[in-house]
Design a protein around this motif. Sequence first.
Motif, PDB file in Angstrom:
ATOM      1  N   GLU A  65       5.465  76.360  -3.110  1.00  0.00           N
ATOM      2  CA  GLU A  65       4.728  76.108  -3.999  1.00  0.00           C
ATOM      3  C   GLU A  65       5.333  76.145  -5.293  1.00  0.00           C
ATOM      4  N   ARG A  66       6.566  76.779  -5.151  1.00  0.00           N
ATOM      5  CA  ARG A  66       7.401  77.041  -5.803  1.00  0.00           C
ATOM      6  C   ARG A  66       8.460  76.186  -6.433  1.00  0.00           C
ATOM      7  N   MET A  67       8.659  75.912  -5.626  1.00  0.00           N
ATOM      8  CA  MET A  67      10.628  74.596  -5.097  1.00  0.00           C
ATOM      9  C   MET A  67      10.309  73.497  -6.488  1.00  0.00           C
ATOM     10  N   THR A  68      11.780  73.316  -6.873  1.00  0.00           N
ATOM     11  CA  THR A  68      12.288  72.950  -8.916  1.00  0.00           C
ATOM     12  C   THR A  68      13.879  72.254  -7.488  1.00  0.00           C
ATOM     13  N   ASP A  69      13.336  71.147  -8.478  1.00  0.00           N
ATOM     14  CA  ASP A  69      15.128  70.952  -7.666  1.00  0.00           C
ATOM     15  C   ASP A  69      16.244  71.438  -7.474  1.00  0.00           C
ATOM     16  N   ALA A  70      16.784  72.098  -8.664  1.00  0.00           N
ATOM     17  CA  ALA A  70      17.299  73.082  -8.092  1.00  0.00           C
ATOM     18  C   ALA A  70      17.242  74.064  -6.880  1.00  0.00           C
ATOM     19  N   ALA A  71      16.202  74.394  -6.670  1.00  0.00           N
ATOM     20  CA  ALA A  71      16.023  75.701  -5.362  1.00  0.00           C
ATOM     21  C   ALA A  71      16.459  74.087  -4.143  1.00  0.00           C
ATOM     22  N   ALA A  72      15.924  73.667  -4.300  1.00  0.00           N
ATOM     23  CA  ALA A  72      15.587  72.170  -3.388  1.00  0.00           C
ATOM     24  C   ALA A  72      17.322  71.682  -3.368  1.00  0.00           C
ATOM     25  N   GLU A  73      18.342  71.482  -3.838  1.00  0.00           N
ATOM     26  CA  GLU A  73      19.333  70.570  -3.909  1.00  0.00           C
ATOM     27  C   GLU A  73      19.691  72.113  -3.273  1.00  0.00           C
ATOM     28  N   SER A  74      19.760  73.655  -3.314  1.00  0.00           N
ATOM     29  CA  SER A  74      20.563  75.122  -3.188  1.00  0.00           C
ATOM     30  C   SER A  74      20.363  75.303  -1.231  1.00  0.00           C
ATOM     31  N   LEU A  75      18.916  74.234  -1.055  1.00  0.00           N
ATOM     32  CA  LEU A  75      18.649  74.526   0.322  1.00  0.00           C
ATOM     33  C   LEU A  75      19.158  73.480   1.359  1.00  0.00           C
ATOM     34  N   THR A  76      19.344  72.285   0.763  1.00  0.00           N
ATOM     35  CA  THR A  76      20.023  70.850   1.077  1.00  0.00           C
ATOM     36  C   THR A  76      21.148  71.718   1.142  1.00  0.00           C
ATOM     37  N   ARG A  77      22.236  72.197   0.749  1.00  0.00           N
ATOM     38  CA  ARG A  77      23.526  72.366   0.752  1.00  0.00           C
ATOM     39  C   ARG A  77      23.253  73.687   1.699  1.00  0.00           C
ATOM     40  N   LEU A  78      22.584  74.225   2.269  1.00  0.00           N
ATOM     41  CA  LEU A  78      22.352  75.376   2.641  1.00  0.00           C
ATOM     42  C   LEU A  78      22.917  75.191   4.801  1.00  0.00           C
ATOM     43  N   VAL A  79      21.365  73.942   4.485  1.00  0.00           N
ATOM     44  CA  VAL A  79      21.733  72.971   5.894  1.00  0.00           C
ATOM     45  C   VAL A  79      22.615  71.890   6.134  1.00  0.00           C
ATOM     46  N   ALA A  80      23.063  71.477   4.980  1.00  0.00           N
ATOM     47  CA  ALA A  80      24.427  71.040   5.407  1.00  0.00           C
ATOM     48  C   ALA A  80      25.026  71.857   5.872  1.00  0.00           C
ATOM     49  N   ARG A  81      25.338  73.134   5.529  1.00  0.00           N
ATOM     50  CA  ARG A  81      26.569  74.096   5.975  1.00  0.00           C
ATOM     51  C   ARG A  81      26.376  74.069   7.447  1.00  0.00           C
ATOM     52  N   ASN A  82      24.831  74.575   7.550  1.00  0.00           N
ATOM     53  CA  ASN A  82      24.593  74.943   8.687  1.00  0.00           C
ATOM     54  C   ASN A  82      25.029  74.069  10.092  1.00  0.00           C
ATOM     55  N   GLU A  83      24.834  72.564   9.720  1.00  0.00           N
ATOM     56  CA  GLU A  83      25.710  71.507  10.240  1.00  0.00           C
ATOM     57  C   GLU A  83      26.336  71.214  10.349  1.00  0.00           C
ATOM     58  N   ARG A  84      27.290  71.567   9.567  1.00  0.00           N
ATOM     59  CA  ARG A  84      28.750  71.511   9.791  1.00  0.00           C
ATOM     60  C   ARG A  84      29.124  72.822  10.569  1.00  0.00           C
ATOM     61  N   LEU A  85      29.165  73.914  10.473  1.00  0.00           N
ATOM     62  CA  LEU A  85      29.192  74.740  11.763  1.00  0.00           C
ATOM     63  C   LEU A  85      28.674  75.509  12.797  1.00  0.00           C
ATOM     64  N   VAL A  86      27.318  74.001  13.226  1.00  0.00           N
ATOM     65  CA  VAL A  86      26.581  74.204  13.987  1.00  0.00           C
ATOM     66  C   VAL A  86      27.580  74.539  15.222  1.00  0.00           C
ATOM     67  N   GLU A  87      28.896  74.295  15.397  1.00  0.00           N
ATOM     68  CA  GLU A  87      29.534  74.919  17.207  1.00  0.00           C
ATOM     69  C   GLU A  87      29.775  75.883  17.017  1.00  0.00           C
ATOM     70  N   PHE A  88      29.909  76.081  16.280  1.00  0.00           N
ATOM     71  CA  PHE A  88      30.176  78.188  16.234  1.00  0.00           C
ATOM     72  C   PHE A  88      29.424  78.774  16.675  1.00  0.00           C
ATOM     73  N   ALA A  89      29.253  79.899  17.528  1.00  0.00           N
ATOM     74  CA  ALA A  89      27.985  80.457  17.348  1.00  0.00           C
ATOM     75  C   ALA A  89      28.259  81.379  15.903  1.00  0.00           C
ATOM     76  N   GLU A  90      28.697  82.493  15.738  1.00  0.00           N
ATOM     77  CA  GLU A  90      28.593  83.576  14.746  1.00  0.00           C
ATOM     78  C   GLU A  90      28.692  82.595  13.162  1.00  0.00           C
ATOM     79  N   ASP A  91      29.397  81.635  13.042  1.00  0.00           N
ATOM     80  CA  ASP A  91      28.875  80.942  11.812  1.00  0.00           C
ATOM     81  C   ASP A  91      27.551  80.055  11.185  1.00  0.00           C
ATOM     82  N   ALA A  92      27.088  79.543  12.639  1.00  0.00           N
ATOM     83  CA  ALA A  92      25.788  78.815  12.198  1.00  0.00           C
ATOM     84  C   ALA A  92      25.070  79.841  12.445  1.00  0.00           C
ATOM     85  N   MET A  93      25.252  81.101  12.869  1.00  0.00           N
ATOM     86  CA  MET A  93      24.029  82.322  12.128  1.00  0.00           C
ATOM     87  C   MET A  93      24.277  82.226  11.701  1.00  0.00           C
ATOM     88  N   ASN A  94      24.893  83.033  10.557  1.00  0.00           N
ATOM     89  CA  ASN A  94      25.331  83.000   9.469  1.00  0.00           C
ATOM     90  C   ASN A  94      24.558  82.318   8.567  1.00  0.00           C
TER      91      ASN A  94
END
Length: 220
Positions: A100-129
Amino acid sequence: MTDKLRRASGGQVVYAELKRQILSLELPPGRRLFEPELAQQFQVSRTPLREALRLLLAEDLVDQLPTGGMVVRSLSAEEIDELYTVRAALEGLMAAEAAERMTDAAAESLTRLVARNERLVEFAEDAMNAGHDFHLEIAEIAAHGWAARLHQQVDGQMARYRAFTNQSQLRRSAALEEHRGILDALITRDAARARQLAEAHVLTARDTALAAIGERLPTA
């Protein structure tokens, strides 16, 4: 520095370090905590040490024995079920609020975090963090005061179990896909779907954690 303040400061340092060791399982569940040994290890007197142990007891990270000693609290399937069920409800609520509160800036921030998750998905601790940071960002966007406070409390207790939820590459990859689904619901401002996906994601993590620690729990 007064003696009282020095004791208080020492107690906080010991408390913080013992808590870190308990949550990281460096101090394993069931480990007896011996005051003379800990006092020597941390180079403190019994007074700040006992204050640190009282704080850990208040947070249910240690249990008091009938003899008066303390032991690191055991892992518990019942506790996992309770913590993750409460966490699922909170995550669902906050995801709906964030949508309900989503803004373009918030969407961009969350998108970056999911992209980071994708880059680290092969590493257990990094992916968890990375995944954990994604959830914390949703909580920040939701800006729901009581949910945030309760979430923080539950999140601290869950730290001992979180590593069990992403030990396999299969589960880490599945969690990433779940994060992508939550992200899409948030960006499209679909609050109902964001709530449903966030709750399902946490409950799947619960089932994974229960299965992972099954071998560590005593059998009847």
